[in-house]
Design a protein around this motif. Structure first.
Motif, PDB file in Angstrom:
ATOM      1  N   SER A 109       0.821  -1.216   0.000  1.00 55.91           N
ATOM      2  CA  SER A 109       0.000   0.000   0.000  1.00 55.91           C
ATOM      3  C   SER A 109       0.855   1.266   0.000  1.00 55.91           C
ATOM      4  CB  SER A 109      -0.965   0.007   1.187  1.00 55.91           C
ATOM      5  OG  SER A 109      -0.281   0.241   2.397  1.00 55.91           O
ATOM      6  N   HIS A 110       2.059   1.182   0.515  1.00 57.17           N
ATOM      7  CA  HIS A 110       2.967   2.338   0.503  1.00 57.17           C
ATOM      8  C   HIS A 110       3.824   2.383  -0.758  1.00 57.17           C
ATOM      9  CE1 HIS A 110       1.932   3.988   4.361  1.00 57.17           C
ATOM     10  NE2 HIS A 110       2.003   2.786   4.890  1.00 57.17           N
ATOM     11  N   GLY A 111       3.593   1.440  -1.656  1.00 57.97           N
ATOM     12  CA  GLY A 111       4.278   1.470  -2.949  1.00 57.97           C
ATOM     13  C   GLY A 111       5.745   1.084  -2.919  1.00 57.97           C
ATOM     14  N   LEU A 112       6.158   0.331  -1.911  1.00 55.56           N
ATOM     15  CA  LEU A 112       7.553  -0.087  -1.879  1.00 55.56           C
ATOM     16  C   LEU A 112       7.833  -1.106  -2.970  1.00 55.56           C
ATOM     17  CD1 LEU A 112       7.467   1.362   0.864  1.00 55.56           C
ATOM     18  CD2 LEU A 112       9.091  -0.345   1.653  1.00 55.56           C
ATOM     19  N   LYS A 113       8.957  -0.935  -3.609  1.00 54.04           N
ATOM     20  CA  LYS A 113       9.372  -1.821  -4.691  1.00 54.04           C
ATOM     21  C   LYS A 113       9.850  -3.156  -4.110  1.00 54.04           C
ATOM     22  CE  LYS A 113      12.832  -2.341  -8.278  1.00 54.04           C
ATOM     23  NZ  LYS A 113      14.092  -1.844  -8.799  1.00 54.04           N
ATOM     24  N   VAL A 114       9.351  -4.238  -4.679  1.00 59.48           N
ATOM     25  CA  VAL A 114       9.806  -5.581  -4.303  1.00 59.48           C
ATOM     26  C   VAL A 114      11.084  -5.852  -5.084  1.00 59.48           C
ATOM     27  CG1 VAL A 114       9.269  -8.038  -4.367  1.00 59.48           C
ATOM     28  CG2 VAL A 114       7.470  -6.390  -3.830  1.00 59.48           C
ATOM     29  N   LEU A 115      12.123  -6.270  -4.367  1.00 51.73           N
ATOM     30  CA  LEU A 115      13.378  -6.601  -5.036  1.00 51.73           C
ATOM     31  C   LEU A 115      13.239  -7.920  -5.787  1.00 51.73           C
ATOM     32  CD1 LEU A 115      15.978  -5.726  -2.256  1.00 51.73           C
ATOM     33  CD2 LEU A 115      15.523  -4.449  -4.350  1.00 51.73           C
ATOM     34  N   PRO A 116      13.842  -8.031  -6.974  1.00 59.26           N
ATOM     35  CA  PRO A 116      13.819  -9.301  -7.691  1.00 59.26           C
ATOM     36  C   PRO A 116      14.588 -10.361  -6.891  1.00 59.26           C
ATOM     37  CG  PRO A 116      15.197  -7.686  -8.844  1.00 59.26           C
ATOM     38  CD  PRO A 116      14.566  -6.984  -7.691  1.00 59.26           C
ATOM     39  N   PRO A 117      14.250 -11.636  -7.086  1.00 61.90           N
ATOM     40  CA  PRO A 117      14.864 -12.711  -6.300  1.00 61.90           C
ATOM     41  C   PRO A 117      16.394 -12.684  -6.264  1.00 61.90           C
ATOM     42  CG  PRO A 117      13.051 -13.582  -7.566  1.00 61.90           C
ATOM     43  CD  PRO A 117      13.242 -12.156  -8.020  1.00 61.90           C
ATOM     44  N   ASP A 118      17.051 -12.345  -7.375  1.00 62.65           N
ATOM     45  CA  ASP A 118      18.512 -12.350  -7.371  1.00 62.65           C
ATOM     46  C   ASP A 118      19.084 -11.273  -6.451  1.00 62.65           C
ATOM     47  OD1 ASP A 118      17.509 -10.486  -9.336  1.00 62.65           O
ATOM     48  OD2 ASP A 118      19.547 -10.299 -10.135  1.00 62.65           O
ATOM     49  N   GLN A 119      18.382 -10.166  -6.251  1.00 58.90           N
ATOM     50  CA  GLN A 119      18.822  -9.119  -5.326  1.00 58.90           C
ATOM     51  C   GLN A 119      18.311  -9.383  -3.905  1.00 58.90           C
ATOM     52  OE1 GLN A 119      17.565  -5.354  -6.922  1.00 58.90           O
ATOM     53  NE2 GLN A 119      18.809  -5.565  -8.762  1.00 58.90           N
ATOM     54  N   ALA A 120      17.116  -9.931  -3.793  1.00 59.34           N
ATOM     55  CA  ALA A 120      16.514 -10.184  -2.486  1.00 59.34           C
ATOM     56  C   ALA A 120      17.255 -11.265  -1.708  1.00 59.34           C
ATOM     57  CB  ALA A 120      15.052 -10.574  -2.649  1.00 59.34           C
ATOM     58  N   GLY A 121      17.867 -12.209  -2.412  1.00 55.70           N
ATOM     59  CA  GLY A 121      18.544 -13.325  -1.754  1.00 55.70           C
ATOM     60  C   GLY A 121      19.554 -12.897  -0.706  1.00 55.70           C
ATOM     61  N   LEU A 122      20.283 -11.834  -0.980  1.00 61.24           N
ATOM     62  CA  LEU A 122      21.269 -11.314  -0.021  1.00 61.24           C
ATOM     63  C   LEU A 122      20.595 -10.927   1.293  1.00 61.24           C
ATOM     64  CD1 LEU A 122      24.114 -10.118   0.688  1.00 61.24           C
ATOM     65  CD2 LEU A 122      23.283  -7.994  -0.305  1.00 61.24           C
ATOM     66  N   PHE A 123      19.406 -10.336   1.213  1.00 60.79           N
ATOM     67  CA  PHE A 123      18.706  -9.835   2.393  1.00 60.79           C
ATOM     68  C   PHE A 123      17.839 -10.897   3.061  1.00 60.79           C
ATOM     69  CE2 PHE A 123      19.478  -6.298  -0.510  1.00 60.79           C
ATOM     70  CZ  PHE A 123      20.265  -5.505   0.301  1.00 60.79           C
ATOM     71  N   LEU A 124      17.684 -12.023   2.409  1.00 61.27           N
ATOM     72  CA  LEU A 124      16.884 -13.116   2.951  1.00 61.27           C
ATOM     73  C   LEU A 124      17.751 -14.280   3.423  1.00 61.27           C
ATOM     74  CD1 LEU A 124      14.119 -13.020   0.224  1.00 61.27           C
ATOM     75  CD2 LEU A 124      13.776 -12.518   2.657  1.00 61.27           C
ATOM     76  N   GLY A 125      19.053 -14.101   3.410  1.00 65.55           N
ATOM     77  CA  GLY A 125      19.952 -15.160   3.852  1.00 65.55           C
ATOM     78  C   GLY A 125      19.824 -16.419   3.021  1.00 65.55           C
ATOM     79  N   GLY A 126      19.515 -16.257   1.736  1.00 69.42           N
ATOM     80  CA  GLY A 126      19.371 -17.402   0.854  1.00 69.42           C
ATOM     81  C   GLY A 126      18.051 -18.128   0.987  1.00 69.42           C
ATOM     82  N   LYS A 127      17.180 -17.664   1.858  1.00 66.34           N
ATOM     83  CA  LYS A 127      15.867 -18.293   2.058  1.00 66.34           C
ATOM     84  C   LYS A 127      14.856 -17.678   1.098  1.00 66.34           C
ATOM     85  CE  LYS A 127      17.352 -20.392   5.801  1.00 66.34           C
ATOM     86  NZ  LYS A 127      17.866 -21.706   5.692  1.00 66.34           N
ATOM     87  N   GLU A 128      13.720 -18.323   0.961  1.00 65.85           N
ATOM     88  CA  GLU A 128      12.613 -17.788   0.173  1.00 65.85           C
ATOM     89  C   GLU A 128      11.921 -16.691   0.981  1.00 65.85           C
ATOM     90  OE1 GLU A 128      11.604 -18.774  -3.001  1.00 65.85           O
ATOM     91  OE2 GLU A 128      13.478 -19.909  -3.004  1.00 65.85           O
ATOM     92  N   GLY A 129      11.372 -15.714   0.290  1.00 69.77           N
ATOM     93  CA  GLY A 129      10.650 -14.651   0.963  1.00 69.77           C
ATOM     94  C   GLY A 129      10.566 -13.423   0.084  1.00 69.77           C
TER      95      GLY A 129
END
Length: 179
Positions: free
Chosen positions: A50-70
């Motif tokens: 609702s606040h319009g935050l951009k979802v990072l693509p999986p290849d960039q998100a992996g660093l912030f998710l510790g290699g987990k799904e999310g």
């Protein structure tokens, strides 16, 4: 997106803000995302959308998710960039590209150093939770009812290095209580 940071800073999670005022933007963001919505993670996802935050693509998100799904969202503020991540195994984290390590650590310890009523705050051993050396420091607190076998674990790692991707990372998760 700046409005999200301002909104979060002014609408802190009541249970946490009542005990400890929020000392800085990083800790305000952590309190009003991970802490406020830990037990309502679908609401957190809805808030980010609702606040319009951009979802990072999986290849960039992996660093912030510790290699987990999310999912990981990016928030660009005038002072720095933040990433809020929520893994499918319920680890919620906030990262800041830049920040004052001493100020953020002090604020974090004020924020999680005292548990709400019926819970006990403890300082667990940080060995294995993150680095503690000349450039990086990890602190942690846990909250749990006295006889519970699980606890909420809050971990903060800060770095004084300007070369790191994120100078600050705070996470919240539910873990088995150390014996």
């Amino acid at each position: 997106m700046r409005s999200l940071l301002l909104l979060m800073a002014t609408t802190a999670a009541p249970a946490f803000a009542a005990v400890n005022p929020l000392p800085d933007d990083f800790n305000a963001l952590f309190a009003t995302t991970c802490m406020k919505y830990y037990y309502a993670q679908d609401t957190l996802r809805d808030q980010m959308k609702s606040h319009g935050l951009k979802v990072l693509p999986p290849d960039q998100a992996g660093l912030f998710l510790g290699g987990k799904e999310g999912t990981a969202w990016i928030l660009v503020a005038p002072s720095t960039r933040y990433v809020i991540s929520l893994s499918n195994n319920s680890v919620c984290s906030v990262f800041a590209q830049r920040g004052n390590p001493e100020q953020i650590q002090s604020g974090f310890l004020k924020l999680v150093g005292t548990a709400p009523a019926l819970l006990v705050a403890q300082a667990p051993d940080t060995a294995g939770l993150g680095p503690n050396n000349d450039l990086a420091r990890t602190v942690a607190r846990s909250w749990a009812p006295p006889a519970d076998k699980e606890e909420l674990l809050f971990v903060l790692t800060t770095s004084s290095s300007e070369e790191v991707t994120a100078q600050t990372m705070a996470s919240m998760s539910r873990v088995k209580r150390a014996k």
